[in-house]
Design a protein around this motif. Structure first.
Motif, PDB file in Angstrom:
ATOM      1  N   VAL A  87     -90.117 -33.054   4.830  1.00 12.75           N
ATOM      2  CA  VAL A  87     -91.636 -33.531   5.328  1.00 12.75           C
ATOM      3  C   VAL A  87     -91.821 -32.354   6.113  1.00 12.75           C
ATOM      4  O   VAL A  87     -91.025 -31.451   6.630  1.00 12.75           O
ATOM      5  CB  VAL A  87     -91.484 -34.908   5.898  1.00 12.75           C
ATOM      6  CG1 VAL A  87     -91.050 -35.905   4.974  1.00 12.75           C
ATOM      7  CG2 VAL A  87     -90.694 -34.606   7.150  1.00 12.75           C
ATOM      8  N   PHE A  88     -93.191 -32.112   6.349  1.00 14.84           N
ATOM      9  CA  PHE A  88     -93.639 -31.055   7.267  1.00 14.84           C
ATOM     10  C   PHE A  88     -93.590 -31.648   8.732  1.00 14.84           C
ATOM     11  O   PHE A  88     -94.440 -32.541   9.089  1.00 14.84           O
ATOM     12  CB  PHE A  88     -95.050 -30.701   7.013  1.00 14.84           C
ATOM     13  CG  PHE A  88     -95.257 -30.066   5.611  1.00 14.84           C
ATOM     14  CD1 PHE A  88     -94.745 -28.841   5.311  1.00 14.84           C
ATOM     15  CD2 PHE A  88     -95.904 -30.843   4.537  1.00 14.84           C
ATOM     16  CE1 PHE A  88     -94.540 -28.240   3.895  1.00 14.84           C
ATOM     17  CE2 PHE A  88     -95.825 -30.212   3.474  1.00 14.84           C
ATOM     18  CZ  PHE A  88     -95.215 -29.015   2.870  1.00 14.84           C
ATOM     19  N   ASN A  90     -93.898 -30.561  11.744  1.00 15.88           N
ATOM     20  CA  ASN A  90     -95.076 -30.287  12.863  1.00 15.88           C
ATOM     21  C   ASN A  90     -96.265 -31.247  12.360  1.00 15.88           C
ATOM     22  O   ASN A  90     -97.325 -30.836  13.240  1.00 15.88           O
ATOM     23  CB  ASN A  90     -95.224 -28.917  12.930  1.00 15.88           C
ATOM     24  CG  ASN A  90     -94.024 -28.387  13.579  1.00 15.88           C
ATOM     25  OD1 ASN A  90     -93.076 -29.083  13.618  1.00 15.88           O
ATOM     26  ND2 ASN A  90     -93.903 -26.915  13.475  1.00 15.88           N
ATOM     27  N   LEU A  91     -96.580 -31.635  11.283  1.00 14.53           N
ATOM     28  CA  LEU A  91     -97.540 -32.017  11.072  1.00 14.53           C
ATOM     29  C   LEU A  91     -97.971 -33.749  11.081  1.00 14.53           C
ATOM     30  O   LEU A  91     -96.556 -34.186  10.851  1.00 14.53           O
ATOM     31  CB  LEU A  91     -98.145 -31.989   9.511  1.00 14.53           C
ATOM     32  CG  LEU A  91     -98.380 -30.434   9.016  1.00 14.53           C
ATOM     33  CD1 LEU A  91     -98.875 -30.169   7.654  1.00 14.53           C
ATOM     34  CD2 LEU A  91     -99.110 -29.821  10.133  1.00 14.53           C
ATOM     35  N   GLU A  95    -101.462 -36.086   7.983  1.00 15.86           N
ATOM     36  CA  GLU A  95    -101.836 -34.369   7.178  1.00 15.86           C
ATOM     37  C   GLU A  95    -100.616 -34.477   6.224  1.00 15.86           C
ATOM     38  O   GLU A  95    -101.054 -33.570   5.153  1.00 15.86           O
ATOM     39  CB  GLU A  95    -101.594 -33.665   8.487  1.00 15.86           C
ATOM     40  CG  GLU A  95    -102.620 -33.502   9.349  1.00 15.86           C
ATOM     41  CD  GLU A  95    -102.383 -32.750  10.597  1.00 15.86           C
ATOM     42  OE1 GLU A  95    -103.270 -31.820  10.918  1.00 15.86           O
ATOM     43  OE2 GLU A  95    -101.203 -32.790  11.185  1.00 15.86           O
ATOM     44  N   GLY A 133     -91.846 -35.283  12.143  1.00 15.56           N
ATOM     45  CA  GLY A 133     -90.466 -34.674  12.836  1.00 15.56           C
ATOM     46  C   GLY A 133     -90.077 -35.834  13.789  1.00 15.56           C
ATOM     47  O   GLY A 133     -88.907 -35.923  13.998  1.00 15.56           O
TER      48      GLY A 133
END
Lengths: 234, 322
Positions: A87-88, A90-91, A95, A133
């Motif tokens: 997973v991203f 920081n998004l 998002e 995160g």
């Protein structure tokens, strides 16, 4: 829908897959079980174009896709929830889901798909604007799956979706897998949790050190004494 | 007080230029985890492109390309009288230089970095140093080793401020343009789909691919963007201090790199902040200590930051959750 014919993959000098042949038919849930390092993740990464086969053919919907760039395969309807979730961090959750719909231009469609993902995983809705995160491992797995569905795949690859999760969360994940297949999406599932994988799939392949050593309907494999001993701990 | 104000203005103006260059380092690091050591030299090329756009290639240069001795190519936008010195001219020269360097950045990425991407990061780093040497020495061959004097793109004048300080209009214009470019970059990175893809690539390359992002194209775009900003910095520097030479990118490039590390490499607002801090510190040292130490400041800051906060001011230590 998907056929692998005698596929070899190397990591440098190391042979990771040594002549894998398998097939996945439309609407099926097929699982790939095996020990660590057997080549399960390598198989998925090769199907999605993240790795290139040294030899052999990967035929998807009648076309050899071996070595095609990943983004083109996503456009063709293959999607993957990767090992470790990816997973991203920081998004936000929202998002991340939008990222999954990167190739879809119709905003209304994206919004509807996002609602669908939130319906499948209500926990994600609660965490909508939280950074990915900060989610728990189980929530990140839900997000990775929800995100993979945002591109409306015809073939969904799931890499170790239950790895490291609490039993209750594992249950939720497998319920979601049943739900996804119920909507007609074909699934190729890689799992270490052979018990759950075999009871939620139609057919199974057993990988050992880069080759397929057994295959058959999941029910039959679950009853096979060799599988019971090696993978089900019975 | 007037020294302070004066040096603050100078420092912010200089710092904004460092910021522009630092952004290129930080963005490329973000997507490739590569310190693009050739970036400072792209800035140099940007300044020279500005020079040739304004002045032309000269009679011999134009004739070598088979063009007439008094056309636009020989005499440039200013020399041929196509444009008068004005802000518009400065902007036109800057934008054209940016476009040329954007293409240069894409070419460097395509032919130098992409072929070695599958090898170790050290390979890419050594390649970057090679490209840097190529541009520096190639620049000496093509542009000539001796310094050139950058034409005045618009009329500069001094503006008196309260407290006895004065500021050159060039400093204000440099600052305004640099800030506008940075705001523009923010909009691209945080408001557009391509920007979203850039951030995805920098967070997790494999996941970005799985989203259907053409990561090669995004990486090329990142080089184009960073190189264009470096070119803008090259022209803006030459507007402030009109002396350019093929090795001008070495020291400035290093300082901008320090600025990127100071802000937290990979972090876009960090690069802007780092550039401003280095610029202001440098001019303050010139104003209050001695110009001798001007170039040492950035490196003293680098040592301090590496000792006490290696992830930079705005950088964060990434954590992975199980």
């Amino acid at each position: 829908m998907l056929t692998l014919e005698n596929v070899f993959v190397n990591y440098g000098a190391i042979e990771a897959l040594t002549g894998i042949s398998m097939h996945v038919e439309q609407g099926e849930v097929v699982t790939l079980i095996g020990a660590n390092g057997a080549g399960k993740t390598t198989t998925l990464r090769t199907i999605t174009g993240l790795l290139e086969p040294r030899q052999g053919r990967i035929i998807y919907e009648g076309e050899d896709i071996g070595g095609r760039p990943t983004h083109k395969l996503v456009a063709r309807g293959i999607s993957m929830s990767p090992e470790g979730r990816g997973v991203f961090a920081n998004l936000s959750v929202r998002e991340n889901l939008q990222m999954g719909a990167y190739l879809i231009k119709d905003r209304g469609k994206v919004a509807a798909d996002m609602d669908r993902a939130f319906k499948m995983f209500p926990r994600l809705k609660e965490r909508e604007s939280q950074k990915a995160g900060t989610l728990s491992g189980g929530e990140q797995q839900m997000l990775a799956m929800g995100r993979a569905l945002m591109s409306n795949p015809r073939l969904l690859l799931l890499d170790e979706p239950s790895l490291g999760l609490a039993p209750l969360v594992v249950h939720t994940i497998f319920e979601a897998i049943d739900e996804i297949r119920g909507k007609g999406t074909t699934i190729l599932l890689v799992e270490q949790n052979a018990h759950a994988a075999l009871s939620h799939s139609d057919r199974a392949y057993v990988l050992e050190t880069g080759r397929i050593v057994m295959e058959g309907p999941s029910k039959e494999l679950a009853a096979d004494p060799r599988i019971k001993e090696a993978y089900l701990g019975e | 007080m007037s020294t302070f104000l004066q040096q603050l203005i100078n420092g912010v103006s200089l710092g904004a230029i460092y910021s522009l260059i630092a952004l290129g380092y930080t963005m490329v690091y973000g997507v490739l985890k590569l310190i693009n050591f050739a970036h400072g030299d792209v800035y140099m090329v940007g300044a020279f492109m500005g020079y040739y756009l304004a002045n032309g290639l000269g009679v011999r240069g134009a004739q070598a390309l088979g063009m007439s001795a008094d056309g636009l190519l020989a005499r440039g936008l200013l020399g041929s009288g196509a444009m008068e010195p004005s802000l518009i001219t400065a902007l036109a020269v800057m934008l054209l230089a940016m476009a040329i360097c954007a293409a240069l950045g894409v070419i460097i990425e395509r032919f130098a970095y992409r072929p070695v991407r599958k090898y170790s990061r050290l390979t890419a780093l050594i390649t970057a140093i090679g490209v840097s040497l190529l541009l520096e020495n190639g620049g000496q061959v093509v542009f000539g080793a001796d310094p050139k004097f950058f034409p005045e793109l618009f009329k500069k004048r001094n503006i008196e401020l309260f407290g006895g300080a004065s500021i050159n209009s060039a400093d204000i214009i440099v600052l305004v343009i640099a800030l506008a470019l940075m705001i523009g970059l923010q909009l691209v990175v945080f408001r557009t789909k391509t920007g979203r893809a850039m951030r995805a690539v920098s967070f997790n390359l494999q996941s970005a691919k799985l989203m259907g992002i053409n990561t090669d194209r995004i990486i090329a775009f990142t080089f184009a963007l960073g190189s264009a900003l470096a070119a803008a910095a090259g022209v803006l520097v030459a507007i402030r201090i009109p002396r350019i030479d093929p090795l001008m990118g070495i020291l400035v490039g290093l300082k901008a790199f320090v600025a990127a590390v100071l802000g937290g490499i990979g972090n876009i607002p960090g690069a802007m902040l780092g550039g401003l801090l280095i610029g202001v510190t440098e001019t303050m040292v010139v104003g209050y200590l001695s110009p001798t130490y001007k170039d040492a400041v950035a490196f003293a800051i680098l040592i301090l930051i590496l000792l006490f906060r290696p992830s930079g001011l705005l950088g964060s230590v990434s954590q992975e959750k199980v």
